[in-house]
Design a protein around this motif. Structure first.
Motif, short mmCIF file in Angstrom:
data_model
loop_
_atom_site.label_atom_id
_atom_site.label_comp_id
_atom_site.label_asym_id
_atom_site.label_seq_id
_atom_site.Cartn_x
_atom_site.Cartn_y
_atom_site.Cartn_z
N SER A 8 0.86 -1.18 0.00
CA SER A 8 0.00 0.00 0.00
C SER A 8 0.90 1.23 0.00
O SER A 8 2.01 1.20 0.52
N PHE A 9 0.39 2.28 -0.61
CA PHE A 9 1.20 3.48 -0.79
C PHE A 9 0.58 4.65 -0.08
O PHE A 9 -0.64 4.70 0.12
N HIS A 10 1.38 5.59 0.25
CA HIS A 10 0.89 6.86 0.77
C HIS A 10 0.08 7.53 -0.33
O HIS A 10 0.39 7.40 -1.51
N GLN A 11 -0.96 8.26 0.06
CA GLN A 11 -1.84 8.77 -0.99
C GLN A 11 -1.18 9.81 -1.88
O GLN A 11 -1.66 10.08 -2.98
N ALA A 12 -0.05 10.38 -1.42
CA ALA A 12 0.60 11.39 -2.25
C ALA A 12 1.51 10.77 -3.31
O ALA A 12 2.07 11.49 -4.13
N VAL A 13 1.65 9.46 -3.29
CA VAL A 13 2.58 8.84 -4.23
C VAL A 13 1.90 8.67 -5.58
O VAL A 13 0.78 8.18 -5.67
N LYS A 14 2.59 9.08 -6.64
CA LYS A 14 2.04 8.90 -7.98
C LYS A 14 2.63 7.62 -8.56
O LYS A 14 3.83 7.40 -8.52
N LEU A 15 1.72 6.80 -9.08
CA LEU A 15 2.15 5.47 -9.45
C LEU A 15 2.17 5.25 -10.96
O LEU A 15 2.19 4.12 -11.41
N ASP A 16 2.16 6.34 -11.74
CA ASP A 16 2.04 6.13 -13.19
C ASP A 16 3.22 5.37 -13.78
O ASP A 16 3.10 4.68 -14.78
N GLU A 17 4.38 5.46 -13.14
CA GLU A 17 5.52 4.73 -13.68
C GLU A 17 5.78 3.44 -12.91
O GLU A 17 6.76 2.75 -13.14
N PHE A 18 4.89 3.15 -11.97
CA PHE A 18 5.19 2.01 -11.11
C PHE A 18 5.02 0.69 -11.86
O PHE A 18 5.85 -0.20 -11.76
N ASP A 19 3.95 0.59 -12.63
CA ASP A 19 3.68 -0.68 -13.29
C ASP A 19 4.75 -1.01 -14.32
O ASP A 19 5.17 -2.15 -14.44
#
Lengths: 441, 826
Positions: free
Chosen positions: A252-263
């Motif tokens: 789970s991530f902090h809500q401020a983290v942007k995950l667009d490059e995570f996948d």
């Protein structure tokens, strides 16, 4: 809704008291402390009530953080609030001790004033708060990077210049602004493992809980990118990359983290706010990617003289370059044990019989991977019966594994933008703690 | 506590505050103010400096201002007149160009909590609502709530309420949430802020903008909303799905709470939501904060009440960590007991055994009783562990083991052999009164099988003078009496000594009275004594009741996400299965002994009466012998349709009336029985739990009136299957009605199976027992309860073909179920 809030030292001294709603008198502090001290042991229940008044408290830094509230308020919210408040205080005062709280009481009152109004939480994000908080923190001792004497957690091997001392991150966040220098950022990967190994050496339970924490002392950092292992995969089925997969069960991530490059490439993007933030939490259950770090080979018997003989061999299965530090093994011994004689395999170890907790505490300051240590304890137990042997064990280990994550998670890179002017220091630190490492005998 | 030198301190501080040199140097002035506050927070009474501090308030230094305000708010109530002086400064600050100063002034103006100042505050507050800066609006909105609560009787200003409703559309999310909070407080009498469709949708759409605390608040308020259509409901649910698995436990809990409220009519959706929160709850269980762990654990326990299988695969997550505090360990053990199944029982027991030797005695005892809880389903394995623990010869462990065995044997009589063997020789280790009471109780029940029982008792009786616990003495009396009945030769002498001691020397009233009671009882002869003392054993056929049925979510939904689940005694050493029926009903506490005997005699009476009615004129001793009922089983097949039931019931009804008029020989194939069951507040039970409990013992409820309506009725049926001394199985059909009229009936119990002398016999017995029983606390409590709120359920049973022993067996099962249910409610 929080009616009153107070911080007590472990001895019951009132450090901070704030009444948000004026509904009950300040004698509640005494009521609370009487309730706490009336109970045996030092583990009072988290929720206690006195008539209609409910006390919810958490223990942090040896202090009681207490809120009074009504019966229908959410325990999750209140406990989260108290924990978050403690970490805010830690951010602002640099440290979380009785002394620090006492010295910075004005700052804490100011914080409370901004954080809670009329018992309702307004905002706890340090980004918002930094605009309002004007008081400066008073550090109990001046901070200096050269104070290397108290090397502990992260700094086992100080000969390597790349390691920051453990106290590096415990300073007030605001000092960075005024002192002008030192823009630093710390990314800590902290894992806690809880393991149970059966008496036959079978791994019975293994859980790892990890988190990535960012502690930021940079006034003007708009975005940072944290790259994790490319092979990082989530869930049982998913596998990525060709290397040894780093797998976790849940993230789970902090809500401020942007995950667009995570996948695609396992990159976390975020704009760090000052102070400490938990960016990511993850868990791994039931399996460990590698062998459990410690194995125990015990021999326990009664000798002819009625003494309890314990021959313990402890093996460390870490990679040869790593080592465990501050290892402390505790082995319960039968009730009525009187004294002990011992033989240890190297001089830096020590062991003693603690009658209070009826256990042997065996401490090993440093335990390199791939090695083996042994100890022989002869315990004098008057009236030792065969069934008393049942009382021996299980062995519990407490240790730290610096520069190592059990899950294998690594930070590939850490990029800040805009590029920081001047000397910006970026630290990535890894540590694994033993939450509960139990070896059955 | 005031310091001794507080006056000196105050004088010194006053001098410093008035010193013009200090006043002209901002830094020194601020430090002096800081000193005042430090003195204040250390408990020195510095209220005398109020007027000096009011002056210090007029400064440009914001830090100093904040410090002064903290001071003023603490002492304003003591100096209402001087506080008027502050108002001017504060009102001036409200015009300050710096929004931070404005919000600070506004907040502290409302924090002074002086109703006399309200008139000065209203104007700045109205202005504050329209301020450019969000931080001022936030403060102003809550300010109205503060003012409203200061003057609870004043009328609410409709204009303000309207303005607050408008501000729900404020661009700043905190202002929006504060509006909700303020409206909730101001409109408390009207039931809080109006939640209609537009407001709901507006709030839901902006949920994402709020922080954790704001989201919780919005979700809490939305619980009052009832969607108009099912489509709307599902739209809302899918919108909230992301928050349900939020990494922030407060948001997750608030969302689930809302889900459960919205889906109260759709249980399946509610259960699906529970599945969804499993992962976040488990994460919270592993949170670094132990308080958060505890909260999550307590809520998992709630969830397990409805979905016992929810965490089955994750049982290892509930193994205790070494360094965890005792309250978490105990909760985890409670959860573990719930999660036991065939696959993991070995692992869980292994783990629990490890905790039994914990240094913390509470944890050790909790682990032992958790093993006992598992023993109800897996008795052999658990008894093996428990007897092994006795070998440790440690006081607290032995005590807990004996108590656990007592509780276990009560529900699983098949364990008694092992327990009897284990009991030998553990009396030396037992020190505490609870453990010794348990041992005595076991000796009373299984005395004839424990060869050393008389010797154990002898030790107890020899030491009775130095015994301090009343409970142990009472238990000792009962045990000696019971043992006397089965082993008279060995115990006669010590019983005499004990009775002598109790009647002549004992100072405690209860013990003495019980001594008297037994003494008189013995005078009535051995048969009477036996009747009273040879109590009913637990009924093995009730074993199935141990598995608790899954409760509907609505049973606990209202306490979810409140402090309730965390409250129930965290230091209890009993396992969660303590909620299981028998344990509560029949927990053989020392003092309930007598009431237990009362119950028993009732059943025995029924037996003898019905035996007579059926014509087999047994002697009462034989009647007793047969009270250990032959195996009787109930089944639900063939199923009876409601129409059939009605036909049968009415037919019997006719027969019944005819039978009163005529002779009753004709009716050789059916029996009718009317019985009153004392005590159960059963009518307040939910139909679901009643039905579930009945189904567990294979009684089918056909129809019932809703709870809390009067008269309250339940219709039920079952088939009994009964092996009559080697004959072919003999089955009968029983149809019945439970009727509760709500009047506090007089305590008359009638058995209308026929012969009148049965009634007489029983009446006299009843009186006798009661007469002796009353002075004891148990008796007192019992009778108080009966006189106060005694309720009786009238049971009418009809059986075809007639079989009295099956009927009475059935009645005893039914009685037990009803008692169980009512006590579970209590």
């Amino acid at each position: 809704m929080i009616s009153q809030l107070f911080i007590l030292s472990s001895k019951g001294d009132n450090l901070i008291y704030k009444d948000f709603r004026g509904e009950a008198g300040s004698d509640v502090i005494n009521v609370f402390y009487e309730k706490v001290t009336a109970l045996p042991g030092d583990q009072p229940p988290v929720v206690m009530n006195h008539g209609d008044l409910h006390f919810v408290h958490v223990r942090q830094g040896g202090l009681y953080w207490v809120a009074t509230t009504t019966a229908d308020s959410s325990p999750f919210s209140i406990i989260e609030f108290l924990n978050r408040l403690a970490s805010l205080v830690k951010d602002y005062c640099g440290d979380l001790t009785e002394k620090a709280v006492q010295m910075n009481f004005a700052l804490i009152y100011e914080l409370l004033d901004e954080v809670v109004d009329y018992g309702y939480v307004q905002s706890m994000s340090s980004d918002v708060l930094k605009n309002f908080i004007q008081t400066e923190a008073v550090s109990p001792r001046p901070f200096s990077l050269f104070q290397l004497s108290n090397v502990g957690l992260f700094g086992a091997e100080t000969q390597q210049s790349k390691v920051a001392p453990s106290s590096a991150a415990s300073r007030p966040i605001q000092s960075s602004r005024e002192q002008g220098g030192k823009s630093e950022i710390f990314v800590d990967v902290i894992e806690r493992m809880s393991v149970v190994i059966g008496s036959n050496g079978v791994l019975m339970k293994a859980d790892v809980e990890g988190e990535i924490k960012v502690k930021c002392y940079m006034p003007n950092c708009s975005e940072m990118r944290i790259g994790l292992n490319e092979e990082f995969s989530i869930g049982k089925s998913q596998l990525r990359g060709y290397g040894a997969a780093v797998r976790v069960d849940e993230v789970s991530f902090h809500q401020a983290v942007k995950l667009d490059e995570f996948d695609s490439s396992r990159i976390l993007r975020l704009s760090p706010s000052q102070g400490e933030q938990t960016v990511m939490q993850y868990q791994l259950s039931d399996v460990l990617p590698s062998a459990p770090p410690f194995r125990l080979f015990p021999t326990i018997e009664r000798d002819s003289g009625g003494k309890l003989l314990m021959y313990l061999k402890l093996r460390c299965d870490l990679p040869p370059k790593s080592a465990a530090i501050n290892l402390c093994a505790s082995i319960p011994v039968p009730k009525g044990s009187v004294s002990m004689s011992l033989e240890l395999s190297s001089p830096d170890q020590s062991a003693e019989l603690k009658l209070q907790s009826r256990s042997i505490e065996w401490t090993i300051p440093r335990f390199p991977g791939g090695t083996q240590l042994s100890a022989l304890f002869k315990v004098e137990v008057p009236g030792l019966s065969p069934s008393s042997l049942m009382e021996v064990g299980p062995m519990v280990l407490n240790f730290e594994l610096p520069k190592l994550t059990v899950s294998g998670l690594q930070v590939r890179f850490l990029r800040l933008s805009p590029v920081q002017p001047g000397p910006a220091q970026r630290w990535v630190r890894y540590v694994t703690h033993s939450d509960s490492y139990i070896l059955r005998i | 506590m005031p310091y001794l030198g507080s006056e000196d301190t105050e004088r010194e501080l006053r001098r410093a505050l008035c010193n013009p040199h200090i006043q002209s140097d901002p830094l020194r002035y601020r430090n002096t103010v800081l000193k005042v506050l430090r003195a204040m927070s250390q408990g020195v009474d510095v209220s005398g400096l109020f007027s000096e501090m009011v002056k210090a308030c007029a400064t440009v230094d914001i830090v100093q201002k904040k410090l002064v305000y903290v001071f003023l708010c603490s002492y304003a109530a003591l100096n209402p007149e001087l506080s008027l002086l502050v108002i001017n400064t504060l009102r001036k600050d409200c015009q300050d160009p710096n929004p931070m100063v404005r919000s600070l002034a506004l907040r502290n103006m409302t924090n002074l909590r002086l109703s006399s100042l309200v008139e000065y505050v209203e104007q700045p507050l109205t202005a504050g609502l329209r301020d450019r800066a969000a931080c001022v609006r936030r403060v102003a909105v809550l300010g109205w709530a503060k003012i409203h609560n200061l003057q609870p009787n004043s009328e609410t200003d409709a204009a303000v309420v309207n303005e607050l409703y408008t501000l729900l559309r404020d661009p700043d999310p905190v202002v929006m949430v504060n509006c909700l909070r303020a409206l909730e407080e101001i409109l408390k009498e009207e039931g809080g802020v109006a939640i209609n469709k537009p407001i709901t949708h507006h709030l839901l759409n902006r949920l994402k903008e709020c922080d954790v605390w704001g989201q919780c608040e919005v979700l809490r308020v939305l619980q009052r909303y009832r969607p108009q259509t099912e489509d709307e409901l599902f739209d809302i649910l899918s919108l909230l799905d992301a928050s349900l698995v939020s990494p922030h436990p407060p948001v997750m809990a608030a969302t689930l709470s809302l889900f459960l409220g919205l889906c109260s009519a759709l249980p399946a959706v509610g259960l699906a939501a529970l599945e969804r929160v499993r992962a976040p709850l488990l994460t919270a269980c592993g949170s670094p904060s132990r308080e958060m762990r505890l909260t999550a654990l307590c809520h998992i326990q709630l969830l397990l009440r409805s979905l016992p299988g929810l965490m089955g695969a994750h049982y290892k997550r509930f193994f205790c960590g070494y360094a965890e505090p005792a309250y978490i360990k105990q909760r985890k053990m409670q959860v573990l007991v719930e999660l036991v199944n065939d696959d993991n029982v070995a692992m869980i027991l292994d783990e629990l055994r490890g905790y039994c030797t914990d240094v913390n005695t509470d944890t050790a005892q909790a682990a032992i009783s958790a093993i006992g809880g598992i023993g109800r389903s897996y008795s052999d394995r658990c008894l093996e562990i428990l007897t092994g623990l006795l070998g440790l010869k440690q006081e607290h462990i032995t005590s807990a083991v004996v108590q656990t065995m007592r509780d276990l044997v009560w529900v699983c009589p098949q364990c008694s052999d092992t327990v009897c063997e284990a009991l030998e020789g553990c009396e030396d280790t037992l020190q505490d009164s609870q453990g010794r009471q348990a041992l005595l109780w076991l000796l009373a029940v299984y005395g004839e099988r424990v060869s050393s029982a008389p010797y154990t008792l002898e030790v107890f009786i020899d030491g009775v003078r130095s015994e301090t616990s009343v409970g142990v003495k009472m238990e000792l009396l009962t045990t000696t009496m019971r043992l006397f009945l089965c082993r008279p030769a060995e115990t006669q002498d010590m019983l005499g000594r004990l009775l002598h001691y109790c009647i002549e020397e004992e100072t405690d009233m209860c013990v003495r009275d019980q001594g008297h009671l037994y003494y008189r009882l013995l005078h009535r002869g051995i048969e009477e004594t036996q009747k009273v003392l040879q109590g009913r054993r637990s009924d093995p056929s009730l074993g199935v009741l141990i598995g608790r049925p899954a409760e509907p979510v609505s049973q606990w939904a209202c306490s979810f996400n409140t402090l309730d689940p965390l409250k129930q005694g965290p230091v209890e050493t009993e396992p969660p299965s303590r909620g299981s029926p028998e344990h509560v009903t029949f927990d053989p506490k020392p003092n309930t002994d007598l009431s237990e005997t009362l119950d028993c005699s009732q059943i025995v009476k029924l037996h003898s009466a019905s035996d007579r009615a059926s014509g087999c004129s047994d002697s009462s001793a034989e009647g007793l012998a047969s009270s250990v009922a032959p195996p009787l089983s109930l089944s639900l097949t063939p199923v009876l349709s409601p129409e059939e039931f009605e036909r049968l019931w009415l037919q019997r009804q006719d027969l019944h009336t005819e039978q009163d008029a005529e002779k009753r020989e004709e009716e050789e194939d059916c029996a009718c029985l009317v019985e009153h069951i004392r005590g159960p507040a059963i009518a307040h039970c939910s139909p679901q739990s009643l039905q579930a409990a009945m189904q567990l013992v294979n009684i089918q409820t056909l129809a019932f009136t809703p709870p809390h309506t009067l008269p309250w009725r339940v219709y039920l049926f079952t088939h009994t299957q009964h092996t009559h001394s080697g004959n072919a199985p003999h089955s009968t059909l029983i149809v019945g009605e439970l009727l509760y009229t709500g009047e506090a009936n007089r305590r008359v119990r009638l058995v209308k199976t026929g012969s009148d002398d049965g009634v007489l016999v029983e009446g006299s017995e009843e009186e006798h027992v009661r007469e002796g029983g009353d002075p004891t606390p148990a008796g007192l409590r019992e009778s108080a309860r009966e006189n106060g709120e005694e309720e009786e359920v009238k049971v009418t049973l009809k059986q075809q073909p007639r079989d009295d022993s099956a009927l009475k067996g059935f009645l005893s099962i039914l009685t037990t179920v009803l008692h169980t249910l009512s006590s579970e409610r209590a």
